[in-house]
Scaffold this active site. Structure first.
Site, PDB file in Angstrom:
ATOM      1  N   ARG A 265      -0.013   2.307  -4.213  1.00  0.00           N
ATOM      2  CA  ARG A 265       0.649   1.144  -4.353  1.00  0.00           C
ATOM      3  C   ARG A 265       0.461   0.386  -5.567  1.00  0.00           C
ATOM      4  NH1 ARG A 265      -2.757  -4.126  -1.501  1.00  0.00           N
ATOM      5  NH2 ARG A 265      -4.402  -4.084  -3.090  1.00  0.00           N
TER       6      ARG A 265
ATOM      7  N   THR B 283     -11.263   4.239  -5.990  1.00  0.00           N
ATOM      8  CA  THR B 283     -11.563   3.552  -4.694  1.00  0.00           C
ATOM      9  C   THR B 283     -11.145   4.422  -3.626  1.00  0.00           C
ATOM     10  OG1 THR B 283      -9.485   2.350  -4.972  1.00  0.00           O
ATOM     11  CG2 THR B 283     -11.732   1.216  -5.626  1.00  0.00           C
TER      12      THR B 283
ATOM     13  N   CYS C  86     -10.051  -1.370  -9.313  1.00  0.00           N
ATOM     14  CA  CYS C  86      -9.753   0.140  -9.666  1.00  0.00           C
ATOM     15  C   CYS C  86     -11.150   0.748 -10.133  1.00  0.00           C
ATOM     16  CB  CYS C  86      -8.604  -0.027 -10.778  1.00  0.00           C
ATOM     17  SG  CYS C  86      -8.107   1.799 -11.393  1.00  0.00           S
ATOM     18  N   GLY C  87     -11.372   1.825  -9.394  1.00  0.00           N
ATOM     19  CA  GLY C  87     -12.685   2.217  -9.511  1.00  0.00           C
ATOM     20  C   GLY C  87     -12.752   3.249 -10.655  1.00  0.00           C
TER      21      GLY C  87
ATOM     22  N   ASN D  14      -1.824  -3.250 -12.160  1.00  0.00           N
ATOM     23  CA  ASN D  14      -1.034  -1.990 -11.728  1.00  0.00           C
ATOM     24  C   ASN D  14       0.006  -1.842 -12.877  1.00  0.00           C
ATOM     25  OD1 ASN D  14      -2.486  -0.926  -9.574  1.00  0.00           O
ATOM     26  ND2 ASN D  14      -1.432  -2.083  -8.312  1.00  0.00           N
TER      27      ASN D  14
ATOM     28  N   CYS E 139      -8.018   8.682  -7.969  1.00  0.00           N
ATOM     29  CA  CYS E 139      -7.903   7.259  -7.468  1.00  0.00           C
ATOM     30  C   CYS E 139      -9.495   7.209  -7.268  1.00  0.00           C
ATOM     31  CB  CYS E 139      -7.306   6.740  -6.461  1.00  0.00           C
ATOM     32  SG  CYS E 139      -7.379   5.068  -5.852  1.00  0.00           S
TER      33      CYS E 139
END
Length: 261
Positions: free
Chosen positions: A190, A201, A74-75, A65, A199
């Site tokens: 987060r 996922t 992380c998709g 991150n 995002c």
């Protein structure tokens, strides 16, 4: 140290991707990865992906991150890693790679679109006004009205830092229904500790949660419209949850560069 990198973005989710097959960059510290992601004094990104050699797959991705810490799946990062591997001739149009949650299959379906197979989801939990679901990363899903006026950073942080999630954190997703196969989505992540433009996922979690709640009227191919672009999730229903989950969307090369840190 000079770091050579590519910058990619998937529906506005942006990543610094580094070829670490020779382990040259394994010495990078958390503080240095955080610096790379800083939009004022670094390159700027939601996260860093290191590409490694591995046995039993074409490559392995390690995702960090923007706070510099190793994270869960992380998709969109996974889809961008596939595009990176193709650009650097590690793979052709189809691949199998390792991530922190195991093996994933993926394919490049067009010049800018990558389709990624996610792991099965066996459990969805009702929690107050939302649904808890782990799609490789933990997510809280809440259906709302007038999503465009929400203060995502404020309302997302209130949930992310609430007592049940304080220790490990959680990604917070707000969805608004447009029709049975189309939902708007905004996400507080987060590790970034702010709203991101998309995002992957989270989109998967949102699609499964909406089906679970009956909001898709049984449809199993769902469009998730994030601020940064459109993601498509399709899936099949299993006896204990969801299987054959696919995440598709753009994975776009932005530029290459090098930086001294």
């Amino acid at each position: 140290m000079e770091v050579i990198f590519d910058k990619y973005q998937g529906a506005g989710n942006d990543f610094i991707i580094i070829d670490n097959r020779d382990e040259k960059y394994s010495c990078l510290k958390s503080s240095q990865l955080k610096l790379l992601c800083d939009r004022n004094i670094g390159i700027g990104a939601n996260g860093v992906i290191l590409i490694h050699y591995t046995s039993g797959a074409d490559f392995e991705m390690h995702y960090f991150n923007s706070d510099g810490n190793l994270s869960t799946l992380c998709g969109n990062g996974g889809r961008c890693a596939v595009a990176f591997a193709n650009r650097h001739q590690m793979i052709k149009s189809q691949t199998q790679f390792k991530a922190i949650d195991g093996l994933h299959e993926a394919e490049i379906v067009s010049n800018h679109n990558v389709r990624l197979k996610m792991n099965e989801v066996k459990k969805l939990i009702n929690h107050k006004n939302g649904i808890l679901i782990d799609t490789g990363s933990p997510h809280y899903i809440q259906l709302v009205e007038n999503i465009s006026i929400l203060n995502i950073k404020k309302e997302g942080a209130e949930i992310r830092y609430s007592d049940p999630f304080l220790a490990n954190g959680i990604n917070v997703n707000f969805l608004e229904k447009q029709n049975n196969s189309h939902f708007s989505i905004r996400t507080y992540e987060r590790g970034v500790e702010d709203e991101t433009l998309a995002c992957g996922t989270g989109a998967v979690a949102g699609a499964l949660a909406m089906h679970h709640l009956g909001k898709t009227k049984g449809l199993t191919k769902i469009k998730l419209e994030a601020i940064g672009g459109m993601l498509i999730v399709d899936f099949a229903i299993s006896e204990i949850g969801y299987k054959n989950i696919q995440l598709e969307g753009p994975a776009t090369f932005v530029y290459s560069g090098c930086i001294n840190i």
